[in-house]
Design an enzyme around this catalytic site. Structure first.
Site, PDB file in Angstrom:
ATOM      1  N   HIS A   1       0.877  -1.174   0.000  1.00 47.69           N
ATOM      2  CA  HIS A   1       0.000   0.000   0.000  1.00 47.69           C
ATOM      3  C   HIS A   1       0.912   1.221   0.000  1.00 47.69           C
ATOM      4  CE1 HIS A   1      -2.288  -3.055   2.359  1.00 47.69           C
ATOM      5  NE2 HIS A   1      -3.337  -2.576   1.746  1.00 47.69           N
TER       6      HIS A   1
ATOM      7  N   ASP B   1       2.451   1.775   3.309  1.00 46.45           N
ATOM      8  CA  ASP B   1       3.370   0.768   3.869  1.00 46.45           C
ATOM      9  C   ASP B   1       4.791   1.226   3.585  1.00 46.45           C
ATOM     10  OD1 ASP B   1       1.162  -0.846   4.360  1.00 46.45           O
ATOM     11  OD2 ASP B   1       1.462  -2.077   2.568  1.00 46.45           O
TER      12      ASP B   1
ATOM     13  N   MET C   1       2.423  -5.812  -7.911  1.00 48.01           N
ATOM     14  CA  MET C   1       1.118  -5.214  -7.581  1.00 48.01           C
ATOM     15  C   MET C   1       1.294  -4.101  -6.560  1.00 48.01           C
ATOM     16  SD  MET C   1      -1.220  -5.287  -4.844  1.00 48.01           S
ATOM     17  CE  MET C   1      -1.889  -6.710  -3.993  1.00 48.01           C
TER      18      MET C   1
ATOM     19  N   GLU D   1     -11.210  -6.171  -5.119  1.00 49.71           N
ATOM     20  CA  GLU D   1     -11.191  -7.237  -4.104  1.00 49.71           C
ATOM     21  C   GLU D   1     -12.402  -7.137  -3.187  1.00 49.71           C
ATOM     22  OE1 GLU D   1      -7.538  -7.340  -1.869  1.00 49.71           O
ATOM     23  OE2 GLU D   1      -8.385  -8.657  -0.342  1.00 49.71           O
TER      24      GLU D   1
ATOM     25  N   LYS E   1     -15.028  -8.114  -0.103  1.00 59.41           N
ATOM     26  CA  LYS E   1     -14.995  -8.673   1.260  1.00 59.41           C
ATOM     27  C   LYS E   1     -16.351  -8.367   1.884  1.00 59.41           C
ATOM     28  CE  LYS E   1     -12.149  -8.672   5.455  1.00 59.41           C
ATOM     29  NZ  LYS E   1     -11.062  -8.027   6.220  1.00 59.41           N
TER      30      LYS E   1
ATOM     31  N   GLU F   1     -10.200 -13.331  -2.601  1.00 60.61           N
ATOM     32  CA  GLU F   1      -9.399 -13.794  -1.451  1.00 60.61           C
ATOM     33  C   GLU F   1     -10.115 -14.942  -0.750  1.00 60.61           C
ATOM     34  OE1 GLU F   1      -7.406 -11.012   1.180  1.00 60.61           O
ATOM     35  OE2 GLU F   1      -8.154 -12.118   2.919  1.00 60.61           O
TER      36      GLU F   1
ATOM     37  N   HIS G   1     -12.114 -14.102   2.405  1.00 58.47           N
ATOM     38  CA  HIS G   1     -13.284 -13.236   2.264  1.00 58.47           C
ATOM     39  C   HIS G   1     -14.521 -14.021   1.851  1.00 58.47           C
ATOM     40  CE1 HIS G   1     -10.448  -9.549   1.612  1.00 58.47           C
ATOM     41  NE2 HIS G   1     -10.258 -10.169   2.757  1.00 58.47           N
TER      42      HIS G   1
ATOM     43  N   ASP H   1      -5.647 -13.553  -3.833  1.00 59.66           N
ATOM     44  CA  ASP H   1      -5.121 -13.457  -2.467  1.00 59.66           C
ATOM     45  C   ASP H   1      -5.336 -14.788  -1.770  1.00 59.66           C
ATOM     46  OD1 ASP H   1      -4.338 -10.862  -2.821  1.00 59.66           O
ATOM     47  OD2 ASP H   1      -5.641  -9.998  -1.272  1.00 59.66           O
TER      48      ASP H   1
ATOM     49  N   ASP I   1     -11.981 -12.274  10.889  1.00 59.47           N
ATOM     50  CA  ASP I   1     -11.051 -12.248   9.752  1.00 59.47           C
ATOM     51  C   ASP I   1      -9.677 -12.775  10.205  1.00 59.47           C
ATOM     52  OD1 ASP I   1      -9.625 -11.589   7.513  1.00 59.47           O
ATOM     53  OD2 ASP I   1      -9.770  -9.424   7.803  1.00 59.47           O
TER      54      ASP I   1
ATOM     55  N   ASP J   1      -6.965 -14.523   8.381  1.00 59.45           N
ATOM     56  CA  ASP J   1      -5.731 -14.375   7.583  1.00 59.45           C
ATOM     57  C   ASP J   1      -4.675 -15.432   7.891  1.00 59.45           C
ATOM     58  OD1 ASP J   1      -6.466 -12.251   5.994  1.00 59.45           O
ATOM     59  OD2 ASP J   1      -5.609 -10.725   7.304  1.00 59.45           O
TER      60      ASP J   1
ATOM     61  N   ASP K   1      -1.894 -13.233   1.081  1.00 59.55           N
ATOM     62  CA  ASP K   1      -2.371 -12.106   1.900  1.00 59.55           C
ATOM     63  C   ASP K   1      -2.762 -12.656   3.265  1.00 59.55           C
ATOM     64  OD1 ASP K   1      -3.096  -9.672   2.784  1.00 59.55           O
ATOM     65  OD2 ASP K   1      -4.978  -9.550   1.677  1.00 59.55           O
TER      66      ASP K   1
HETATM   67  C1  GCO Z   1      -8.020  -7.349   4.293  1.00 57.83           C
HETATM   68  C2  GCO Z   1      -7.676  -7.288   2.826  1.00 57.83           C
HETATM   69  C3  GCO Z   1      -6.432  -6.499   2.549  1.00 57.83           C
HETATM   70  C4  GCO Z   1      -6.224  -6.195   1.088  1.00 57.83           C
HETATM   71  C5  GCO Z   1      -5.083  -5.254   0.923  1.00 57.83           C
HETATM   72  C6  GCO Z   1      -4.663  -5.092  -0.501  1.00 57.83           C
HETATM   73  O1  GCO Z   1      -8.842  -8.201   4.642  1.00 57.83           O
HETATM   74  O2  GCO Z   1      -7.517  -6.553   5.075  1.00 57.83           O
HETATM   75  O3  GCO Z   1      -7.530  -8.601   2.362  1.00 57.83           O
HETATM   76  O4  GCO Z   1      -5.320  -7.190   3.071  1.00 57.83           O
HETATM   77  O5  GCO Z   1      -5.991  -7.351   0.354  1.00 57.83           O
HETATM   78  O6  GCO Z   1      -5.460  -4.029   1.440  1.00 57.83           O
HETATM   79  O7  GCO Z   1      -5.510  -4.320  -1.161  1.00 57.83           O
HETATM   80 MN    MN Z   2      -6.665  -9.297   0.562  1.00 60.36          MN
HETATM   81 MN    MN Z   3      -8.385 -10.064   3.782  1.00 61.89          MN
END
Ligand code: GCO
Ligand code: MN
Ligand code: MN
Length: 389
Positions: A56, A59, A90, A183, A185, A219, A222, A247, A257, A259, A289
Site C-alpha cells: 500500500h 506501507d 502489484m 477485491e 470482502k 481472497e 473473504h 489473495d 477475519d 488471515d 495475503d
Molecule cells: C483485508 C484485505 C487487505 C487487502 C489489501 C490489498 O482483509 O484486510 O484482504 O489485506 O488485500 O489491502 O488491497
Molecule cells: Mn486481501
Molecule cells: Mn483479507
C-alpha cells in the site's frame, strides 16, 4: 521434510509488506513484534524465496512524509529490490487507516473525502507504476456502513463507479500499462461492505466505462467469511476472463477475519483451488495475503511465509498426482461417460432441435438409478492428500 519444494519465478509467489510485516496487533492486544522497515522486509522475503513484494502507498511512504523523505525512502527501496532481485508486481492504496476514511473513501458521504481518495489513489498509482506494478488492487475496506440509515446503497455504488471510471481514464491518460483488480470482502472493518462477493463484483465491473482493464482479486478468507465456496467464485472469475490477481490465505467459516497461512485450515479446499489454478494455467501472481499467528517472533514469521509457499507447491504436486492416478482417472472417465445419444440436442438452439427434444421420451427411472461413485472418488482424493496413495 523433503527439500524439493523450492519456488521458481514462474510460480509468482508474492507477499505484501503488510503481511510478513504484521506486528501482531489485534483489537484486544498491542503489537507483539517490533516493526521491520520495508528494506528489512524485502530482505526477509528474498530469504524465504518470494518472487515479489506488494505494498500500500503508506506501507512504504508514511502519509505525512515530506517529498524529500519520500524520495529517500523510494531510493532505498529500489536499491533493496535491485540487490535482492525482488519485483513489485502489484500495488494498492491505503484507503482505510487514516481517520478521514471512517465513513469510506470513494463511497463516503462527504464529497471532500471522495475527492481526497481520488487524489491519494492517483498519487499511489504513480508510485506503484514507478516501481513496476502492472496490477493495481482496490480493496474497499471502509466502503460500507454500520447502518443504512445514513447512506443510500445505490448512490454509494454510483460514487464507486464514478471513481473507478475516473481512475481508469487517469491510467489511460498517463499511458500506464496497468490493470485494476477489485477485491470484495463481506465485512470487517465495516459492519457491511458494499459489493461483498466475487459474483457481485463481476456484475459491477460490467457497468464500468473501461471494463476491459478491470478484473477481480478474490481472497480465500473473504468468501469463507461469507460461508461461500471459494473455488466456485474463482472459477466464475476465470470463466469471465477476470481473474487478474488472487489473495491466498485461510480462514475458518463463521469466524473473525483470520488471515491464516495458506492451507492452514481448509486443506481440502486449498487442494482443489490449487488444482484448478494449475489445470487452467493461471499465470498471474500468487499473492499470500496472510500473516503469522500472534504467538510468533520473526523466526515464526519466516516459518509462516515458507509454509505458504511449501503448501502451495506440495498441493501442486498432489494435483499432478491426481491427474496421473489411473484409478481416479478411470473413475472420472466413468462419471463423465457420454454415449453420444444426446448430441442431436446439444449446442446452439434451432427450431428443429427444440421440436425433436420436445418429442424425445426420457426413461426417468432408468436414468436416475445408478449412483455416481462420488464417495469412492472423494475418498481416493482424501487418501491421496493424506499421502497413502
Ligand atoms: C483485508 C484485505 C487487505 C487487502 C489489501 C490489498 O482483509 O484486510 O484482504 O489485506 O488485500 O489491502 O488491497
Ligand atoms: Mn486481501
Ligand atoms: Mn483479507
Amino acid at each position: 521434510m523433503s527439500d524439493c519444494y523450492q519456488p521458481c519465478p514462474e510460480n509468482k509467489f508474492t507477499f505484501g509488506l503488510w503481511t510478513v510485516g504484521n506486528v501482531g496487533r489485534d483489537p484486544f492486544g498491542e503489537p507483539v513484534r517490533s516493526p521491520l522497515s520495508p528494506i528489512e522486509i524485502v530482505h526477509l522475503l528474498a530469504d524465504i524465496g518470494a518472487y515479489g513484494v506488494n505494498f500500500h502507498d503508506n506501507d512504504l511512504v508514511p502519509i505525512d512524509a515530506t517529498s524529500a523523505e519520500r524520495n529517500q525512502i523510494i531510493g532505498a527501496f529500489k536499491a533493496a529490490l535491485q540487490e535482492t532481485g525482488l519485483t513489485v508486481p502489484m500495488a494498492t492504496t491505503n484507503l482505510f487507516t487514516d481517520p478521514i476514511f471512517r465513513d469510506g473513501a470513494f463511497t463516503a458521504n462527504d464529497p471532500k473525502v471522495r475527492a481526497y481518495a481520488l487524489q491519494k489513489t492517483m498519487n499511489a498509482i504513480d508510485l506503484g507504476v514507478e516501481l513496476g506494478a502492472q496490477i493495481y488492487v482496490f480493496w474497499g475496506g471502509r466502503e460500507g456502513v454500520e447502518t443504512d440509515a445514513g447512506k443510500n446503497p445505490q448512490e454509494a455504488l454510483k460514487w464507486f463507479r464514478e471513481a473507478l471510471n475516473f481512475l481508469s481514464s487517469y491510467v489511460q491518460d498517463q499511458g500506464y500499462n496497468l490493470k485494476f483488480a477489485l477485491e470484495p470482502k463481506p465485512n470487517e472493518p465495516r459492519g457491511d461492505i458494499y459489493l461483498s462477493t466475487v459474483g457481485a463484483m463481476l456484475a459491477f465491473i460490467e457497468t464500468l466505462d473501461h471494463k476491459e482493464m478491470v478484473g477481480v482479486n478474490p481472497e480465500v478468507a473473504h468468501e469463507h467469511m461469507a460461508g461461500l465456496n471459494f473455488l466456485h467464485a474463482v472459477a466464475q472469475a476465470w470463466d469471465a476472463g477476470k481473474l487478474f490477481h488472487i489473495d491466498l490465505n485461510d480462514q475458518a467459516f463463521g469466524r473473525y477475519d483470520q488471515d491464516f497461512r495458506f492451507g492452514a485450515h481448509n486443506l481440502k479446499s486449498a487442494f482443489f483451488l490449487v488444482k484448478f489454478l494449475e489445470d487452467v494455467g493461471y499465470d498471474g501472481n500468487r499473492h499470500f495475503d496472510a500473516h503469522a499467528y500472534r504467538s510468533e517472533d520473526y523466526e515464526g514469521v519466516k516459518d509462516f511465509a515458507r509454509g505458504c509457499i511449501r503448501t502451495y507447491l506440495i498441493l501442486q504436486e498432489k494435483a499432478k498426482q491426481f491427474n496421473a492416478d489411473t484409478e481416479i482417472q478411470s473413475l472420472l472417465a466413468e462419471i463423465h461417460a457420454d454415449d453420444g445419444a444426446m448430441a442431436p440436442y446439444q449446442g446452439a438452439y434451432s427450431t428443429a432441435k427444440a421440436t425433436a427434444l420436445k418429442q424425445h421420451v426420457f426413461d426417468r427411472r432408468a436414468i436416475s438409478q445408478p449412483g455416481h461413485a462420488y464417495e469412492r472418488l472423494d475418498q481416493l482424493a482424501i487418501e491421496l492428500l493424506l499421502g497413502v496413495r
